[in-house]
Design an enzyme around this catalytic site. Structure first.
Site, mmCIF file in Angstrom:
data_model
loop_
_atom_site.group_PDB
_atom_site.id
_atom_site.type_symbol
_atom_site.label_atom_id
_atom_site.label_comp_id
_atom_site.label_asym_id
_atom_site.label_seq_id
_atom_site.Cartn_x
_atom_site.Cartn_y
_atom_site.Cartn_z
ATOM 1 C CG ASN A 161 -6.776 54.825 -36.393
ATOM 2 O OD1 ASN A 161 -6.594 55.557 -36.957
ATOM 3 N ND2 ASN A 161 -8.546 55.212 -36.233
ATOM 4 C CG ASP A 220 -11.886 60.070 -47.350
ATOM 5 O OD1 ASP A 220 -12.255 59.088 -46.731
ATOM 6 O OD2 ASP A 220 -12.005 60.957 -46.433
ATOM 7 C CG PHE A 263 -0.871 66.114 -61.665
ATOM 8 C CD1 PHE A 263 0.115 66.845 -62.331
ATOM 9 C CD2 PHE A 263 -1.178 65.190 -62.356
ATOM 10 C CE1 PHE A 263 1.293 67.027 -63.242
ATOM 11 C CE2 PHE A 263 -0.590 64.933 -63.893
ATOM 12 C CZ PHE A 263 0.137 65.847 -64.083
ATOM 13 C CB CYS A 282 -6.226 73.618 -39.897
ATOM 14 S SG CYS A 282 -4.921 72.871 -39.897
ATOM 15 N N GLY A 323 -2.832 66.047 -48.329
ATOM 16 C CA GLY A 323 -4.615 65.617 -47.761
ATOM 17 C C GLY A 323 -4.925 65.928 -46.752
ATOM 18 C CD GLN A 324 -9.611 64.591 -45.569
ATOM 19 O OE1 GLN A 324 -11.431 64.480 -44.520
ATOM 20 N NE2 GLN A 324 -10.796 64.370 -46.347
ATOM 21 C CB ALA A 364 -6.553 57.309 -51.655
ATOM 22 C CB CYS A 394 -2.851 75.222 -38.907
ATOM 23 S SG CYS A 394 -3.390 73.834 -40.413
ATOM 24 C CG ASP A 395 -4.466 78.393 -37.907
ATOM 25 O OD1 ASP A 395 -3.876 78.477 -37.527
ATOM 26 O OD2 ASP A 395 -5.866 78.293 -38.297
ATOM 27 C CB ALA A 420 -5.664 56.777 -42.389
HETATM 28 P P1 NDP Z 1 -18.482 62.757 -39.355
HETATM 29 O O1 NDP Z 1 -19.424 62.905 -40.785
HETATM 30 O O2 NDP Z 1 -18.587 61.861 -38.419
HETATM 31 O O3 NDP Z 1 -19.012 63.830 -38.367
HETATM 32 C C1 NDP Z 1 -19.672 65.171 -38.819
HETATM 33 C C2 NDP Z 1 -20.216 65.857 -37.137
HETATM 34 O O4 NDP Z 1 -20.843 67.451 -37.924
HETATM 35 C C3 NDP Z 1 -22.031 65.287 -36.818
HETATM 36 O O5 NDP Z 1 -22.231 65.761 -35.416
HETATM 37 C C4 NDP Z 1 -22.662 66.415 -37.617
HETATM 38 O O6 NDP Z 1 -23.937 66.199 -37.233
HETATM 39 C C5 NDP Z 1 -22.141 68.193 -36.541
HETATM 40 N N1 NDP Z 1 -22.581 68.747 -38.847
HETATM 41 C C6 NDP Z 1 -23.019 68.535 -39.588
HETATM 42 N N2 NDP Z 1 -22.811 69.329 -40.248
HETATM 43 C C7 NDP Z 1 -23.259 70.352 -39.217
HETATM 44 C C8 NDP Z 1 -23.703 71.912 -39.515
HETATM 45 N N3 NDP Z 1 -24.241 72.556 -40.372
HETATM 46 N N4 NDP Z 1 -23.825 72.166 -37.904
HETATM 47 C C9 NDP Z 1 -23.591 71.691 -37.097
HETATM 48 N N5 NDP Z 1 -22.814 70.190 -36.760
HETATM 49 C C10 NDP Z 1 -23.385 69.684 -38.185
HETATM 50 O O7 NDP Z 1 -17.481 63.952 -39.862
HETATM 51 P P2 NDP Z 1 -15.923 63.873 -38.774
HETATM 52 O O8 NDP Z 1 -15.576 64.743 -39.713
HETATM 53 O O9 NDP Z 1 -16.039 63.642 -37.440
HETATM 54 O O10 NDP Z 1 -15.312 61.945 -39.273
HETATM 55 C C11 NDP Z 1 -15.263 61.534 -41.105
HETATM 56 C C12 NDP Z 1 -14.940 60.090 -40.597
HETATM 57 O O11 NDP Z 1 -13.558 60.291 -39.835
HETATM 58 C C13 NDP Z 1 -15.323 59.500 -39.216
HETATM 59 O O12 NDP Z 1 -16.027 58.092 -40.079
HETATM 60 C C14 NDP Z 1 -14.479 59.347 -38.466
HETATM 61 O O13 NDP Z 1 -14.388 58.033 -37.591
HETATM 62 C C15 NDP Z 1 -13.382 59.390 -38.792
HETATM 63 N N6 NDP Z 1 -11.874 60.412 -37.961
HETATM 64 C C16 NDP Z 1 -11.419 59.715 -36.798
HETATM 65 C C17 NDP Z 1 -10.452 59.721 -36.519
HETATM 66 C C18 NDP Z 1 -9.638 58.687 -35.357
HETATM 67 O O14 NDP Z 1 -10.025 58.070 -35.339
HETATM 68 N N7 NDP Z 1 -8.191 59.894 -35.148
HETATM 69 C C19 NDP Z 1 -9.993 61.416 -36.566
HETATM 70 C C20 NDP Z 1 -11.655 62.296 -37.420
HETATM 71 C C21 NDP Z 1 -12.163 61.744 -38.310
HETATM 72 P P3 NDP Z 1 -25.235 65.575 -36.379
HETATM 73 O O15 NDP Z 1 -24.329 63.645 -35.748
HETATM 74 O O16 NDP Z 1 -26.057 65.754 -36.292
HETATM 75 O O17 NDP Z 1 -25.446 64.561 -38.404
#
Ligand code: NDP
Length: 484
Positions: A97, A323, A80, A181, A87-88, A62, A184-185, A332
Site C-alpha cells: 500500500n 508515528d 541522525f 522480527c 525504522g519499522q 518520516a 530477520c529470524d 508509512a
Molecule cells: P495494533 O495496535 O493494531 O494491534 C495490536 C494487537 O496486539 C491487538 O490485537 C492487541 O489486542 C494485541 N495486544 C496488545 N497487547 C497485548 C498483550 N499484552 N498480549 C496479547 N496481545 C496484545 O498493532 P499492529 O502493530 O498490528 O498495527 C499497527 C498499525 O500498523 C495498524 O494501523 C496496522 O493497520 C498497521 N499495519 C499495517 C500493515 C500492512 O498494511 N501491511 C502491516 C502491519 C501493521 P486487542 O485487540 O485485544 O487490543
C-alpha cells in the site's frame, strides 16, 4: 441617506478588518508556528559551533522524507539515523500500500528514500541522539560520545517501539527464541512450531513471513476477535500452516537457558504448558518520546501533540512527523507525508529568520561535520579457507558480524560496526558473514539469530552478543576483548 452611507462604510471596514485578521491567523497557523520568538536570530546561531539548520532525529519514512524536502529546499540537513535506521518499515516484508507501487519490500522503500535524500544533499549519519535541551535556542542535541550540536530547527521522527508482554522469561530469552522480527529470524525456525502473539495486521504479517519456513505458526489472540483488517485476514486463507487461537494469553516463557522450549498459557481461563520453538511478538507500539517529554507537549497516550494544521509542536522551531505523533493512522505513507510537511514547516521557519545561501556560505566553517561519514566497508568471508586465514590465523582478536540481507537490525548495526572497525583498526579485526550463504559457519559457531557478533581469539570463541547496540555500547562490548 448620509447615515446609511456611514453604516455601510463602517460595515465594509469591519468586514475587511475581520477578513484580514482571519487571513493573518490562517497564515500563521499554516506557517507552522504562531510567531518566531525574539531570541531566535541568525546572529545568535552564528555564535555557536556545530550548527545544524535542520536536524532530523530518526530515519524512517518520516525522517527521510523530511530530509529529502529539507535538502531539496537548499537547507543544510542532517539526519541522525538512530538505533534503528529505516525504522519499522525495515521490519516488515512486502508492502502493498505504498502509493504508486503495487508490491515492494519495506527495505527497498527505505533504501530509495535514503538515496534520494542523499542525492539532494542530506547527510545521514549513524549516530543516536542521547539527550536534548530544548529550553533555549539554538536547540542542543547531545550525541553518544557526549559531543553537542546546535540545531536551529528539529524534526522529531523517532517513531514507535514494539511493545513487550512483560511476562517472566521474556527478557531472559530475548534473541534466544523470543523476537519481534519474523523477517530477520524466520530462516532460523525451519520446520519448527512457533507462536505469534497479537491480533492486529502485524501479527498476520509476522505469521505470513514465518509460514514458508516453519512447520506451524499459531497466532495467539488475547480476546475473542482479531483487530486486523479484513484484507490482511483474507491472506491467511492461503497459508495452510497458520492457525489462530482466541482468548489465550502467555503467562511465562521458559527454556533451557540457551533457548526457548515452552510457554505457560491461560486459554479460556484454563492454565497449561505448551512446547514451542519460538515466540514472535506483534502486540503494538509505544511512541519514542522519552527524550522529549520534559519539553514537548504529548497527549494522554504519550504521542507528541501537533498544531491543528501543521507539524509544529508546542515549541517554536520543533516539528514532529510520523508515528511519534500519530497513534491513529500509523502508515508509512502518512509518515512520509508528515515528514514532507514538517520539512516545509521547518524551511518556512528558517526563511522567516532570514536563513539563505549567503548565511550558509558565510558560516559554513561553523556547520556540523559528521566524522563517521567516510567509513571503510567490512571485509566479508564466505569459505572455510577464508575463515582459517582471516580468523583462526589472525594475530588480532576478530569480531564476526553475522547478518542476512533482509535483516533490518543487521542493516542498522552495520554503519556502527563499520565506524568502530575503522576506529579500532590495528587493535581488533571486524569481518562480516552472511549467515544464510555461509550457513556451515553459522551452525558451527551456534548462531541462532541475526545480527549476532561472535568474538574469536586464536581460533576460540571468547564472546558473543545478539543485542542491537549503539556506538558507545558496541565500543564497550568490543573493548573488553582488546589486549592492553
Ligand atoms: P495494533 O495496535 O493494531 O494491534 C495490536 C494487537 O496486539 C491487538 O490485537 C492487541 O489486542 C494485541 N495486544 C496488545 N497487547 C497485548 C498483550 N499484552 N498480549 C496479547 N496481545 C496484545 O498493532 P499492529 O502493530 O498490528 O498495527 C499497527 C498499525 O500498523 C495498524 O494501523 C496496522 O493497520 C498497521 N499495519 C499495517 C500493515 C500492512 O498494511 N501491511 C502491516 C502491519 C501493521 P486487542 O485487540 O485485544 O487490543
Amino acid at each position: 441617506m448620509y447615515n446609511k452611507n456611514i453604516i455601510l462604510t463602517a460595515l465594509i471596514a469591519c468586514t475587511t478588518l475581520i477578513i484580514g485578521y482571519i487571513g493573518i491567523t490562517i497564515h500563521r497557523r499554516q506557517s507552522g508556528h504562531t510567531s518566531t520568538p525574539a531570541h531566535y536570530s541568525l546572529k545568535t546561531l552564528a555564535t555557536h559551533n556545530n550548527i545544524i539548520p535542520l536536524a532530523i532525529i530518526g530515519s524512517g519514512p518520516a525522517g527521510l522524507s523530511a530530509a529529502l524536502y529539507g535538502a531539496r529546499g537548499k537547507i543544510h540537513t542532517i539526519v541522525f539515523e538512530g538505533k534503528q535506521p529505516g525504522g519499522q518499515l525495515t521490519t516488515t516484508s512486502y508492502v502493498e500500500n505504498w502509493p504508486g507501487i503495487s508490491k515492494t519490500l519495506g527495505t527497498d522503500i527505505i533504501k530509495g528514500l535514503r538515496k534520494q535524500a542523499q542525492e539532494c544533499g542530506a547527510l545521514c549519519v549513524p549516530e543516536t541522539i542521547k539527550q536534548v535541551n530544548f529550553s533555549s535556542w539554538p536547540f542542543v542535541l547531545t550525541l553518544e560520545d557526549k559531543s553537542t550540536v546546535h540545531a536551529a530547527t528539529v524534526v522529531i521522527a523517532t517513531g514507535a517501539t514494539p511493545k513487550k508482554l512483560g511476562v517472566p522469561g521474556e527478557q531472559e530469552y530475548w534473541g534466544k527464541g523470543v523476537t519481534t522480527c519474523a523477517i530477520c529470524d524466520a530462516p532460523f525456525f525451519k520446520n519448527n512450531n512457533v507462536i505469534v502473539v497479537g491480533g492486529g495486521d502485524s501479527a498476520i504479517e509476522e505469521a505470513l513471513q514465518l509460514a514458508p519456513y516453519v512447520k506451524q505458526a499459531t497466532i495467539f489472540v488475547r480476546s475473542s476477535q482479531m483487530r486486523a483488517s479484513a484484507a490482511m485476514q483474507e491472506h491467511l486463507k492461503d497459508a495452510a500452516n497458520i492457525n489462530i487461537r482466541y482468548n489465550v494469553k502467555i503467562t511465562a516463557i521458559k527454556g533451557d537457558d540457551k533457548f526457548v522450549h515452552s510457554v505457560d498459557i491461560e486459554e479460556n481461563g484454563t492454565a497449561s504448558t505448551m512446547p514451542i520453538d519460538g515466540v514472535f511478538l506483534a502486540i503494538g507500539h509505544e511512541p519514542n518520546t522519552t527524550l522529549f517529554t520534559p519539553y514537548i507537549a504529548v497527549d494522554t497516550n504519550g504521542y507528541i501533540t501537533l498544531s491543528t494544521a501543521t507539524q509544529a509542536t508546542s515549541i517554536p522551531g520543533i516539528f514532529a512527523a510520523g508515528d511519534v505523533a500519530d497513534h491513529r493512522y500509523r502508515q508509512a505513507g502518512v509518515a512520509s507525508g508528515d515528514g514532507i510537511k514538517a520539512a516545509l514547516d521547518a524551511s518556512e521557519f528558517l526563511r522567516a529568520l532570514g536563513y539563505n545561501a549567503d548565511f550558509e556560505k558565510e558560516y559554513l566553517n561553523k556547520f556540523y561535520t559528521p566524522l563517521s561519514l567516510n567509513t571503510k566497508k567490512l571485509q566479508k568471508i564466505g569459505t572455510n579457507d577464508e575463515f582459517t586465514k582471516e580468523v583462526t590465523e589472525s594475530p588480532l582478536p576478530v569480531v564476526l558480524d553475522f547478518y542476512t540481507d533482509y535483516c533490518p537490525s543487521c542493516l542498522q548495526m552495520l554503519p556502527t560496526v563499520e565506524a568502530i572497525a575503522q576506529e579500532l583498526e590495528g587493535k581488533i579485526k571486524f569481518l562480516k558473514v552472511n549467515a544464510l550463504e555461509f550457513n556451515e559457519l553459522a551452525e558451527k559457531l551456534e548462531v541462532p539469530t541475526v545480527p549476532t557478533l561472535v568474538v574469536m581469539s586464536k581460533g576460540a570463541i571468547v564472546g558473543r552478543t545478539h543485542d542491537v547496540m549503539n556506538k558507545q555500547e558496541l565500543l564497550h562490548f568490543v573493548n573488553q576483548f582488546i589486549q592492553a
